[in-house]
Design a protein around this motif. Structure first.
Motif, PDB file in Angstrom:
ATOM      1  N   ARG A 211       0.829  -1.210   0.000  1.00  0.00           N
ATOM      2  CA  ARG A 211       0.000   0.000   0.000  1.00  0.00           C
ATOM      3  C   ARG A 211       0.863   1.260   0.000  1.00  0.00           C
ATOM      4  O   ARG A 211       0.487   2.280  -0.593  1.00  0.00           O
ATOM      5  CB  ARG A 211      -0.916   0.006   1.224  1.00  0.00           C
ATOM      6  CG  ARG A 211      -1.948  -1.110   1.238  1.00  0.00           C
ATOM      7  CD  ARG A 211      -2.942  -0.878   2.366  1.00  0.00           C
ATOM      8  NE  ARG A 211      -3.782  -2.035   2.622  1.00  0.00           N
ATOM      9  CZ  ARG A 211      -4.752  -2.072   3.525  1.00  0.00           C
ATOM     10  NH1 ARG A 211      -4.997  -0.998   4.273  1.00  0.00           N
ATOM     11  NH2 ARG A 211      -5.480  -3.163   3.699  1.00  0.00           N
ATOM     12  N   SER A 212       2.000   1.191   0.673  1.00  0.00           N
ATOM     13  CA  SER A 212       2.890   2.358   0.730  1.00  0.00           C
ATOM     14  C   SER A 212       3.426   2.704  -0.653  1.00  0.00           C
ATOM     15  O   SER A 212       3.561   3.888  -1.005  1.00  0.00           O
ATOM     16  CB  SER A 212       4.054   2.086   1.687  1.00  0.00           C
ATOM     17  OG  SER A 212       3.590   1.810   2.984  1.00  0.00           O
ATOM     18  N   LYS A 213       3.726   1.695  -1.461  1.00  0.00           N
ATOM     19  CA  LYS A 213       4.217   1.937  -2.822  1.00  0.00           C
ATOM     20  C   LYS A 213       3.137   2.600  -3.676  1.00  0.00           C
ATOM     21  O   LYS A 213       3.438   3.457  -4.521  1.00  0.00           O
ATOM     22  CB  LYS A 213       4.667   0.625  -3.453  1.00  0.00           C
ATOM     23  CG  LYS A 213       5.962   0.079  -2.871  1.00  0.00           C
ATOM     24  CD  LYS A 213       6.355  -1.233  -3.528  1.00  0.00           C
ATOM     25  CE  LYS A 213       7.680  -1.757  -2.970  1.00  0.00           C
ATOM     26  NZ  LYS A 213       8.061  -3.058  -3.577  1.00  0.00           N
ATOM     27  N   ILE A 214       1.892   2.218  -3.454  1.00  0.00           N
ATOM     28  CA  ILE A 214       0.788   2.844  -4.196  1.00  0.00           C
ATOM     29  C   ILE A 214       0.710   4.331  -3.864  1.00  0.00           C
ATOM     30  O   ILE A 214       0.574   5.185  -4.747  1.00  0.00           O
ATOM     31  CB  ILE A 214      -0.545   2.138  -3.865  1.00  0.00           C
ATOM     32  CG1 ILE A 214      -0.524   0.698  -4.389  1.00  0.00           C
ATOM     33  CG2 ILE A 214      -1.721   2.913  -4.449  1.00  0.00           C
ATOM     34  CD1 ILE A 214      -1.737  -0.122  -3.976  1.00  0.00           C
ATOM     35  N   VAL A 215       0.812   4.647  -2.573  1.00  0.00           N
ATOM     36  CA  VAL A 215       0.781   6.053  -2.145  1.00  0.00           C
ATOM     37  C   VAL A 215       1.986   6.800  -2.696  1.00  0.00           C
ATOM     38  O   VAL A 215       1.876   7.932  -3.191  1.00  0.00           O
ATOM     39  CB  VAL A 215       0.761   6.139  -0.598  1.00  0.00           C
ATOM     40  CG1 VAL A 215       0.924   7.586  -0.136  1.00  0.00           C
ATOM     41  CG2 VAL A 215      -0.521   5.546  -0.041  1.00  0.00           C
TER      42      VAL A 215
END
Length: 632
Positions: A303-307
């Motif tokens: 999820r952090s990579k998406i953000v």
């Protein structure tokens, strides 16, 4: 203030670090030679480490590390670093928190209140006895560099919330070379390092910053290529340079390889970890974790990579990012010249709202967040005692400001019943302020004249606090002379300390700290009339915080030696009163513009009075010291 579970998720990336100079570096270990220290984080680390080493037979309050013990522990910690050739570049303390942190700090105050409430429920009876052997409490600060897990049964012990300002004050004024040598054991190997110290070794590097310590620690570390010592995971999110690292204070321990005696720890380089996770920084990781604290590491990274790669940031991310891209408003090297360094954090924060209203003022209102006192949560908040004194300080400083910067009210955030709430208090104008100052001077004069105790003596100030609390409030629970003598000497009114004692001690702390607030605000105000000069002269004798907030067992130790014992006898017996358990009631009335108005017990206005405007009916024989004082 930290992101919940961030350190836990990053534990696999921790690396061993040795705090030592490069000349004596340990092969295979990174070396920390220059450090900047997050002051509050270090203070609370020392507090909890000392608590973990407390004698298992101790009860509250004796088990709670005192301001003096924590200060000794911090001194020993810094001295050990110095002995290893580590250069302490700065020790930064919070001077103010931005309004966006208000919800977080109120949540923490509420958490502290609930913790105190839970402790009160689990310890409903006697808390400790007066017969605590000194060996149980002596020099436990020497264990500050010995790692130990905090026992589960100590998790609810109320924290001592005066330790941070006490340590800040001591680093700047108390810990001279001479005082350090006097405090060290005779055979300590650290005496060699202490003999090489400057007169006040940490006075110049200890600073109160106009903002959060995090911001200044990060900026200084990046600009000066040094490591950061902290337990606050927020510092993993600031830009501290491509090779900048954070050392967790909680991981530091003494290696015990004499004569080396090095300190080992664990550190983390945020940029290195971010690259390994495929992120630009750890900020996206922290942002996702803040909303999903129970998420697993794999999903968290995904999820952090998406953000991190999203062309449009998700709601709230820009504001979150902005928090960690803040730059210092004043260069670190100029802080001492441009920002007051003589204030405690709570007072500094109030002053910052005048100096930098666009940054630190919340909704254009003036606020102060008072610490949660260790009191009986079933009773009225102890901070109501001493409020009149605090308002004098608030009002004096307010009147020194340009008219367009003055406030009509100040909001005190305190406990009220079973919640943390806001008390809006009107600030005095010049005429009413003059009357309040004169009343305070009269009260101080009465206590000094009738007791003869020197104003440099801590017993004088505790006697004044008790006079403030009980002087005009005679109730069936008003202590008699025997109880007051025990309270001054032992911190309890009987052999066993109970919640009545705890609450009175909290009220004493409230009055004493209110005097300290007044002293500090007078010190940076520009009033120089007769009244303020007189008050300043008396308050110049107010003891430092590690003395002012002495614990029960420290009060016992103080009263066992001759000067303290004599002062207590002067406070109680000088007027020839006899102790008695039989207390009568008396009516109190106050003449106001509308006539005679009875004051309820606990009404802050009943603390001070104009003797010419008060009508009293006294018993034939005074029943305690405060009736005696008021009757003179």
């Amino acid at each position: 203030m930290g992101i919940l579970r961030l350190k836990q998720h990053l534990e696999p990336f921790l690396e061993a670090v040795c705090l030592h100079d490069r000349v004596h570096s340990t092969p295979g270990l990174a070396t920390a030679q220059h450090v900047v220290i997050d002051g509050p984080s270090l203070v609370y680390h020392v507090y909890h480490r000392l608590l973990s080493w407390s004698h298992p037979d101790l009860c509250y309050p004796d088990i709670q590390p005192t301001c003096d013990e924590v200060s000794h522990g911090v001194m020993l910690f810094l001295l050990h670093l110095t002995s290893l050739g580590v250069t302490i570049e700065k020790v930064c303390f919070d001077g103010a928190l931005p309004p966006l942190k208000q919800s977080t700090r109120l949540a923490r105050l509420e958490k502290t209140r609930k913790r105190l409430e839970a402790f009160r429920i689990s310890h409903s009876g006697c808390l400790s006895t007066s017969l605590v052997p000194e060996r149980m409490t002596v020099n436990r600060w020497e264990n500050v560099l010995q790692s130990r897990t905090l026992p589960a049964n100590l998790a609810l012990v109320p924290e001592n919330h005066f330790i941070v300002p006490a340590v800040y004050e001591d680093l700047r004024h108390r810990w001279s070379k001479e005082n350090i040598l006097e405090a060290l054991p005779v055979h300590s190997f650290l005496r060699v390092a202490a003999n090489r110290l400057a007169s006040l070794p940490w006075a110049d590097v200890t600073i109160m910053v106009p903002g959060e310590a995090d911001v200044y620690c990060a900026h200084f570390a990046k600009e000066n290529d040094c490591l950061i010592l902290t337990n606050d995971s927020d510092l993993l999110l600031y830009d501290i340079g491509s090779s900048g690292s954070v050392i967790l204070v909680s991981s530091m321990s003494l290696a015990h390889t004499y004569p080396d005696n090095s300190i080992t720890a664990q550190g983390i380089c945020p940029n290195t970890v971010a690259r390994r996770l495929g992120l630009e920084s750890l900020i996206p990781l922290a942002f996702v974790l803040q909303s999903n604290p129970r998420i697993g590491m794999g999903e968290l990274v995904r999820r952090s990579k998406i953000v991190d790669r999203a062309p449009d940031p998700p709601p709230g991310y820009s504001q979150f990012l902005k928090e960690y891209q803040t730059s210092p408003s004043i260069l670190v090297d100029n802080i001492g010249k441009r920002y007051p360094q003589s204030l405690d954090t709570r007072v500094s924060e109030m002053v910052a709202q005048y100096l930098y209203p666009e940054t630190y003022s919340h909704d254009a209102s003036l606020s102060i967040y008072l610490v949660m006192l260790t009191e009986d949560p079933k009773r009225q908040c102890a901070w109501l005692q001493g409020r009149v004194i605090r308002v004098i300080g608030y009002s004096l400083f307010n009147l020194t400001q340009p008219i367009d910067k003055r406030h009509k009210y100040i909001i005190e955030h305190i406990r009220r019943g079973g919640r943390v709430t806001c008390d809006m208090i009107a600030l005095d104008n010049q005429s009413s302020l003059s009357a309040e100052i004169q009343s305070l001077l009269d009260q101080l004069d009465v206590v000094q004249a009738k007791t003869g105790i020197e104003v440099d003596c801590p017993v004088f100030w505790r006697t004044f606090a008790l006079y403030t609390i009980f002087g005009l409030q005679t109730t069936p629970k008003t202590p008699n002379l025997d109880q007051l003598k025990r309270l001054l000497a032992h911190g309890s009114m009987s052999n066993n300390l109970d919640w009545d004692d705890v609450h009175v001690l909290a009220q004493i702390q409230s009055v004493l700290y209110s005097l300290r607030i007044l002293k500090q605000l007078l010190g940076i105000s520009e009033f120089s009339d007769r009244q303020t000069t007189q008050v300043s002269a008396v308050l110049a004798h107010l003891p430092p915080l590690h003395v002012l907030m002495r614990s029960v067992h420290e009060m016992k130790k103080e009263s066992a030696i001759l000067p303290g014992k004599d002062a207590i006898n002067q406070a109680i017996l000088l007027w020839g009163g006899e102790s008695s358990d039989d207390h009568g009631r008396r009516e109190r009335s106050r003449v106001s513009a509308g006539g005679t108005q009875p004051l309820k017990s606990g009404d802050p206005r009943s603390t001070y009075h104009n003797p010419t405007a008060t009508s009293r009916t006294w018993p034939v024989r005074p029943q305690n010291i405060f009736e005696l004082l008021s009757n003179q």
